[in-house]
Each structure stands twice: as structure tokens, then as C-alpha cells.
Write a protein that holds these residues in place. Structure first.
Motif, PDB file in Angstrom:
ATOM      1  N   PRO A  14       0.791  -1.238   0.000  1.00 53.91           N
ATOM      2  CA  PRO A  14       0.000   0.000   0.000  1.00 53.91           C
ATOM      3  C   PRO A  14       0.824   1.289   0.000  1.00 53.91           C
ATOM      4  N   ASP A  15       2.143   1.184   0.067  1.00 54.12           N
ATOM      5  CA  ASP A  15       2.978   2.386   0.079  1.00 54.12           C
ATOM      6  C   ASP A  15       2.690   3.218  -1.168  1.00 54.12           C
ATOM      7  N   GLY A  16       2.518   4.494  -0.982  1.00 50.47           N
ATOM      8  CA  GLY A  16       2.268   5.391  -2.092  1.00 50.47           C
ATOM      9  C   GLY A  16       0.788   5.615  -2.382  1.00 50.47           C
ATOM     10  N   PRO A  19      -4.245   8.009   1.829  1.00 45.51           N
ATOM     11  CA  PRO A  19      -4.820   7.438   3.052  1.00 45.51           C
ATOM     12  C   PRO A  19      -6.230   6.886   2.867  1.00 45.51           C
ATOM     13  N   GLU A  20      -7.059   7.556   2.072  1.00 48.06           N
ATOM     14  CA  GLU A  20      -8.419   7.050   1.863  1.00 48.06           C
ATOM     15  C   GLU A  20      -8.416   5.722   1.107  1.00 48.06           C
ATOM     16  N   ALA A  21      -7.428   5.511   0.257  1.00 54.35           N
ATOM     17  CA  ALA A  21      -7.319   4.242  -0.462  1.00 54.35           C
ATOM     18  C   ALA A  21      -6.923   3.117   0.479  1.00 54.35           C
ATOM     19  N   VAL A  76      -3.662 -10.107   0.314  1.00 51.80           N
ATOM     20  CA  VAL A  76      -3.913  -9.108  -0.720  1.00 51.80           C
ATOM     21  C   VAL A  76      -2.634  -8.930  -1.526  1.00 51.80           C
ATOM     22  N   VAL A  77      -2.711  -9.182  -2.837  1.00 50.67           N
ATOM     23  CA  VAL A  77      -1.519  -9.103  -3.687  1.00 50.67           C
ATOM     24  C   VAL A  77      -1.540  -7.899  -4.632  1.00 50.67           C
ATOM     25  N   GLN A  78      -2.708  -7.242  -4.768  1.00 48.29           N
ATOM     26  CA  GLN A  78      -2.786  -6.054  -5.617  1.00 48.29           C
ATOM     27  C   GLN A  78      -3.938  -5.174  -5.132  1.00 48.29           C
ATOM     28  N   VAL A  79      -3.679  -3.876  -5.112  1.00 47.67           N
ATOM     29  CA  VAL A  79      -4.711  -2.885  -4.788  1.00 47.67           C
ATOM     30  C   VAL A  79      -4.805  -1.934  -5.961  1.00 47.67           C
ATOM     31  N   THR A  80      -6.001  -1.775  -6.505  1.00 50.80           N
ATOM     32  CA  THR A  80      -6.233  -0.812  -7.576  1.00 50.80           C
ATOM     33  C   THR A  80      -7.160   0.266  -7.030  1.00 50.80           C
ATOM     34  N   TRP A  81      -6.717   1.508  -7.122  1.00 46.65           N
ATOM     35  CA  TRP A  81      -7.464   2.640  -6.592  1.00 46.65           C
ATOM     36  C   TRP A  81      -8.064   3.428  -7.742  1.00 46.65           C
ATOM     37  N   PHE A  82      -9.363   3.641  -7.716  1.00 46.11           N
ATOM     38  CA  PHE A  82     -10.067   4.380  -8.747  1.00 46.11           C
ATOM     39  C   PHE A  82     -10.450   5.760  -8.210  1.00 46.11           C
ATOM     40  N   GLY A  83      -9.503   6.461  -7.637  1.00 39.78           N
ATOM     41  CA  GLY A  83      -9.812   7.739  -6.994  1.00 39.78           C
ATOM     42  C   GLY A  83      -9.293   8.930  -7.701  1.00 39.78           C
TER      43      GLY A  83
END
Length: 83
Positions: A14-16, A19-21, A76-83
Motif C-alpha cells: 500500500p505504500d504510495g 490514506p483514503e485508499a 492481498v496481492v494487488q490494490v487498484t485505486w479508482f480515486g
């Protein structure tokens, strides 16, 4: 219900992210862990097939994760943020 937990792999995944993500990802990961603890009641004694790589969307985040049934955890191996 067992004490299922979730974690990132790698730990710095989650680095980078804003915070809301990270907050939304943590909320969704906890929901998945809670749900899977009710689906896979045998936990460490589970002898069935591994559920494999899956994705889940919630709000503005999408997680790609593995369910480690015997370890009673979500990885969790991937987080995609749509923000």
C-alpha cells in the motif's frame, strides 16, 4: 467463527496510496476475511481445493487476493485505486 485476518504481500504494497485508499482497502479486506471465515468453517482442517486468485470491488478500490484457508487469512496481492 475463527479469527481470520488479512495481510498484504508484499508488506509495502500500500505504500504510495493515499490514506483514503488504504482505509478503503483495509475495510474491504476485513469484509472478505469475515465472509470467508463463514464460508470455510473448517479453517486449518480444510481439505478441499484452494479457491485461487480472486478479485473484489468495493467503493473506489479493487483488491486482488488469495484465500489461504488453512492459514485462515486473506493475502492481498494487488490494490487498484479508482480515486
Amino acid at each position: 467463527m475463527a479469527d481470520w485476518h488479512w495481510e498484504y504481500d508484499p508488506d509495502d504494497l500500500p505504500d504510495g496510496l493515499p490514506p483514503e485508499a488504504t482505509a478503503e482497502a483495509a475495510r474491504l479486506a476485513q469484509e472478505i476475511a469475515t465472509r470467508d471465515s463463514m464460508v470455510f468453517l473448517d479453517g486449518a482442517a480444510y481439505a478441499g481445493p484452494n479457491p485461487g486468485l480472486r478479485t473484489e470491488c468495493g467503493g473506489r478500490v479493487m483488491l486482488t487476493y488469495l484465500t489461504d484457508v488453512r492459514g485462515e487469512r486473506i493475502v492481498v496481492v494487488q490494490v487498484t485505486w479508482f480515486g
